[in-house]
Enzyme design. Sequence first.
Site, PDB file in Angstrom:
ATOM      1  N   GLU A 201       0.813  -1.219   0.000  1.00 26.22           N
ATOM      2  CA  GLU A 201       0.000   0.000   0.000  1.00 26.22           C
ATOM      3  C   GLU A 201       0.846   1.268   0.000  1.00 26.22           C
ATOM      4  OE1 GLU A 201      -3.049  -0.321   3.003  1.00 26.22           O
ATOM      5  OE2 GLU A 201      -4.062  -1.897   1.886  1.00 26.22           O
ATOM      6  N   LYS A 329     -15.808  -1.606   1.828  1.00 25.48           N
ATOM      7  CA  LYS A 329     -15.079  -1.941   0.604  1.00 25.48           C
ATOM      8  C   LYS A 329     -16.091  -2.532  -0.374  1.00 25.48           C
ATOM      9  CE  LYS A 329     -10.764  -3.294   2.932  1.00 25.48           C
ATOM     10  NZ  LYS A 329     -10.106  -4.467   3.573  1.00 25.48           N
TER      11      LYS A 329
HETATM   12  P1  PGA Z   1      -6.557  -6.168   1.571  1.00 28.98           P
HETATM   13  O1  PGA Z   1      -6.347  -5.583   3.027  1.00 28.98           O
HETATM   14  O2  PGA Z   1      -7.030  -5.103   0.652  1.00 28.98           O
HETATM   15  O3  PGA Z   1      -5.214  -6.725   1.233  1.00 28.98           O
HETATM   16  O4  PGA Z   1      -7.567  -7.266   1.728  1.00 28.98           O
HETATM   17  C1  PGA Z   1      -6.667  -4.306   3.414  1.00 28.98           C
HETATM   18  C2  PGA Z   1      -7.263  -4.315   4.781  1.00 28.98           C
HETATM   19  O5  PGA Z   1      -7.185  -5.332   5.511  1.00 28.98           O
HETATM   20  O6  PGA Z   1      -7.846  -3.294   5.171  1.00 28.98           O
HETATM   21 ZN    ZN Z   2      -8.432  -4.199   7.204  1.00 30.18          ZN
END
Ligand code: PGA
Ligand code: ZN
Length: 400
Positions: A201, A329
């Site tokens: 990230e 998400k």
């Molecule tokens: P991921 O993790 O996008 O790799 O699933 C991000 C998070 O756990 O917030």
């Molecule tokens: Zn998370």
Amino acid sequence: MILENIIVHKILDSRGEPTIEVEVVDENLNSFFAQIPSGKSTGKKEAVVLSFEEAENVLNTLVKKEIIHKNFSSIKDIDSFLISLDGTEDKKKVGGNLMLGISIAFARALAAKENKELWQVLKQEFWGGLISNKKPLIFSNLINGGAHTDNNLDIQEYMVVVDPKDGTYIDCIKVLTDFYKKLGDLLLEKYKLQELKIGDEGGYSLDFQNNFEPIKIMEDMINSEDLADSFSLALDVAASNFYKEGKYNFENNLISSEALKQEFLNYLIESKLLMSIEDPFDEVDFDGFKMFNSEFSRAWVIGDDITVTNPQLVEKFAREKLINGVIIKPNQIGTVFETCQTIRAAQENGLKTIVSHRSGETKDVFIIHLAKAANVDAVKIGAPVKERLIKFDELIRLYD
Ligand code: PGA
Ligand code: ZN
């Protein structure tokens, strides 16, 4: 709104892994696109992700003939149709990624038809009369650990939280970018390194003395730069990644949920600026969440793997007081309609809401529009570098 065609393309995410881009073509033969990110540290109940080949196959053999040349009046309308066409609990037939791609690209086509910004269409359909327009905090992940890299940190994300207050995003993102660079210089010097590795990230990745040290370093830096007025700190523990058979493998010791809770309580005492902890326990360690959330009310206790952007789970865990905030998400649930339902469920139950990127990102800026439409409390978008800069730029464009 009638679609003339739907096409799926294979693209690469920020990790270089294949993911999909969906193109929908409207009646005037204009194309609208949506690129779908992917996660590495996923919750077990997330919508199923199809490979490009599987998505292309199900699109051409099932979905296309059911969708094109039909009239859909709203996002909810097309999403409800996709949900019943799929008919499974985890969207394994049509695929959460393909469904979300159609859903977002359709929303973009709708916005263009109405001559509006994407966020305006979302706000109009899902938040009706809500007019307040607060600026979300930025959660920016500056030190990476856990599943997002290969260093010795068990905790996955060490974030600074930046509050734009009454200022502009352009100014506060500049301060954030300077902070990120200075932090890099400080780590290079402190550990006598020639260069710094970067995690998934965009945060720095190196070994530390323990899981608390990155918090301490960032807290000291915030104070010495005189930024404590607008900067605070947050963690994403992503504890499911080091949970095995009822114990947590934390700093090479197998410890209980109770002992892990004590670690975090100590962090919150030691660090005055730490204000939010995401997934502090495994996604089935409900007692851990409950103990923690009731004992320390100063912090945001955020669900991610435990809630997977599912409206029923968010409502349940809010009522049971396991969490006081939630990560949103869209690709965890697989449609725009359900994502907005989840945000509404969170808001109605008094939870903090954080719209989030995934570790495998694309150039798509949908989440920034979602954040604005829904008046969420925060956006989580990684470090201010590389492909993630597009999302910071969209924040500036939509708010400043
Ligand atoms: P991921 O993790 O996008 O790799 O699933 C991000 C998070 O756990 O917030
Ligand atoms: Zn998370």
